[in-house]
Design an enzyme around this catalytic site. Structure first.
Site, PDB file in Angstrom:
ATOM      1  N   CYS A  43       0.818  -1.210   0.000  1.00 45.94           N
ATOM      2  CA  CYS A  43       0.000   0.000   0.000  1.00 45.94           C
ATOM      3  C   CYS A  43       0.853   1.262   0.000  1.00 45.94           C
ATOM      4  CB  CYS A  43      -0.944   0.004   1.204  1.00 45.94           C
ATOM      5  SG  CYS A  43      -1.938   1.512   1.331  1.00 45.94           S
ATOM      6  N   CYS A  48      -1.577   1.680  -3.092  1.00 44.95           N
ATOM      7  CA  CYS A  48      -2.641   2.677  -3.027  1.00 44.95           C
ATOM      8  C   CYS A  48      -2.161   4.096  -2.743  1.00 44.95           C
ATOM      9  CB  CYS A  48      -3.693   2.259  -1.995  1.00 44.95           C
ATOM     10  SG  CYS A  48      -3.045   1.556  -0.480  1.00 44.95           S
ATOM     11  N   TYR A 179     -10.168  -2.898 -10.346  1.00 43.90           N
ATOM     12  CA  TYR A 179      -9.936  -1.518  -9.928  1.00 43.90           C
ATOM     13  C   TYR A 179      -8.561  -1.012 -10.349  1.00 43.90           C
ATOM     14  CZ  TYR A 179      -7.161  -3.149  -5.887  1.00 43.90           C
ATOM     15  OH  TYR A 179      -6.202  -3.717  -5.083  1.00 43.90           O
ATOM     16  N   HIS A 438     -26.652  22.193   1.791  1.00 42.25           N
ATOM     17  CA  HIS A 438     -26.801  22.774   0.453  1.00 42.25           C
ATOM     18  C   HIS A 438     -25.881  23.979   0.275  1.00 42.25           C
ATOM     19  CE1 HIS A 438     -28.915  23.771  -3.251  1.00 42.25           C
ATOM     20  NE2 HIS A 438     -28.940  25.028  -2.834  1.00 42.25           N
TER      21      HIS A 438
END
Length: 449
Positions: A43, A48, A179, A438
């Site tokens: 990783c 990643c 992926y 919002h």
């Protein structure tokens, strides 16, 4: 009690091994960890983390174009330096390697920079021939990219080598549809390469919700990424000028500058000596473990990708923590593998947690699905037609949210918080009762119809 050199000997200093070592040491255990490459594992070193940094770098290709619509006087042609990004990413990897090493040393974990193999239920042998004994042995050696055995496969690379390229090739063929394949397809495309993604079947990202993965396919095609389905490798020929001609079953040959294999990952158990301790492996070479991470040899445990349960870094970390707490902390702990969120850092990114629509129908029978298909505000002003899609899957009887799936800008960032609600078993009504934030994309989660 036997007098061992260590209470715990860990083979592999990746995410799972590092966490297990640190926590076990914090519980008072005498711990050593052997790592033949660099502390941090797949990783941090070649997975990643550096990949996500490449994703960030690639996204500027679109951001710079969009900036003109927001009033920024960006030149029509912006120069990109791959070597600058590459070297900066590798420098960050170096920093993280040092940080992980310091963490282990600060917890008094002995780091042995050698390969170690199992030579008995309570013994390991180092590369220099030294033998060490331990009350418990933890295998956390991870996995490696699978490479097809077709003629000429030696001319291709894997994700491991992608971080060290001298330059971005003009034409790239990526084998696979998971992926890793889709993420690197987006990265190479944004850096200016023509990308061809091939797959043996006609489905990308198997296991993800069908609507979400179909949307990624549509967007990727619109961007210019080429897909060839039901295509299997037959061979790769390298010409004198360095170009690679890929022969495919059912398709015309393709000539490219780079071939990248993203066809899955295999556990790193070969040559580890596990048979000497009676540790059983499955057909894929993964270590068989029970719910407590214990192998068929009572003194040997395993966590992470080498067990081939769920190949995700956070899962390996949870397994390492659970092992250390259970065995050395007096706190029996098991990992809950239900409702694990996951993401694909494609362009645009997608993320999901819980059951897909088809899984829910097969499991629950009565299902209600709510969606929002919209163009993010930023895309509207940028005059970009790319649309986001959010999908909520609910138990038709109770209204409990059993799955959330989305594709669009910042989808993984939004899903992490939403995954808590799914894990907690909240209902659609409880989502609806939450006031919207919002204007945001995330507000669509409480406005789904």
């Amino acid at each position: 009690m036997p007098d061992y050199d260590y209470d715990l000997f860990v083979i592999g200093a990746g995410s799972g091994g590092t966490r297990a070592s640190r926590v076990a040491a914090a519980h008072g255990a005498r711990v050593a960890v052997a790592e033949e490459y660099r502390v941090g594992g797949t990783c941090v070193i070649r997975g990643c983390v550096p990949k996500k940094l490449l994703v960030y770098g690639a996204h500027f290709a679109e951001d710079l174009k969009d900036a003109r619509r927001f009033g920024w006087q960006v030149p029509d042609e912006c120069e990109f330096s791959w070597t600058t990004l590459r070297d900066n990413v590798l420098s960050e990897v170096d920093r993280l390697n040092t940080a992980y090493t310091n963490t282990l040393e600060s917890h008094h974990v002995e780091i042995i920079p050698q390969r170690a193999t199992v030579s008995g239920p309570n013994e390991v042998t180092l590369a220099d021939g030294t033998r060490k004994t331990a009350g418990k042995i933890l295998i956390a050696v991870g996995a490696h990219p699978a490479v097809p055995t077709c003629p000429g496969h030696e001319h291709g690379i894997t994700s491991n080598e992608a971080f060290h390229l001298d330059a971005i090739p003009k034409r790239v063929l990526i084998a696979g549809a998971g992926y890793i394949a889709n993420e690197f397809a987006g990265i190479f495309h944004q850096f200016g390469a023509h990308v061809i993604l091939i797959n043996r079947t006609d489905v990308i990202l198997r296991g993800y919700d069908e609507s979400i993965r179909d949307r990624l396919l549509q967007v990727s095609l619109a961007k210019g990424i080429e897909f060839k389905f039901n295509a299997a490798f037959q061979g790769i020929d390298k010409s004198d000028d360095g170009c690679l001609t890929v022969k495919l079953k059912g398709h015309e040959p393709v000539t490219v500058d780079l071939v990248m294999f993203a066809t899955g990952r295999l556990p790193n158990t070969r040559g580890l000596g596990l048979e000497s301790a009676g540790v059983e492996l499955d057909e894929a070479g993964a270590i068989k473990v029970d719910d407590d991470n214990q192998s068929t040899c009572p003194s040997i445990y395993a966590v992470g990708d080498v067990t081939n349960r769920v190949q995700l870094t956070p899962v390996a970390i949870r397994e390492g923590q659970a092992f250390a707490d259970s065995v050395f902390g007096g706190k029996p702990t098991r990992v809950d593998y239900g409702c694990i969120p996951s993401a694909v850092f494609s362009h645009p990114p997608m993320a999901g947690v819980g059951m897909t629509e088809s899984q829910a129908k097969q499991t629950l029978g009565s299902v209600r699905v709510y969606t929002s298909d919209f163009r993010p505000m930023k895309n509207v002003l940028a005059n970009r037609n790319e649309r986001a899609l959010y999908k909520m899957v609910c138990d038709g009887d109770s209204g409990r949210v059993v799955g959330l799936h989305m594709i669009g800008p910042d989808a993984p960032e939004i899903l992490q918080a939403a995954a808590i609600a799914v894990k907690a078993g909240l209902t659609k009504d409880q989502f609806d009762q939450t006031v919207a934030l919002h204007p945001s994309m995330a507000e669509e989660l409480v406005l789904l119809r």
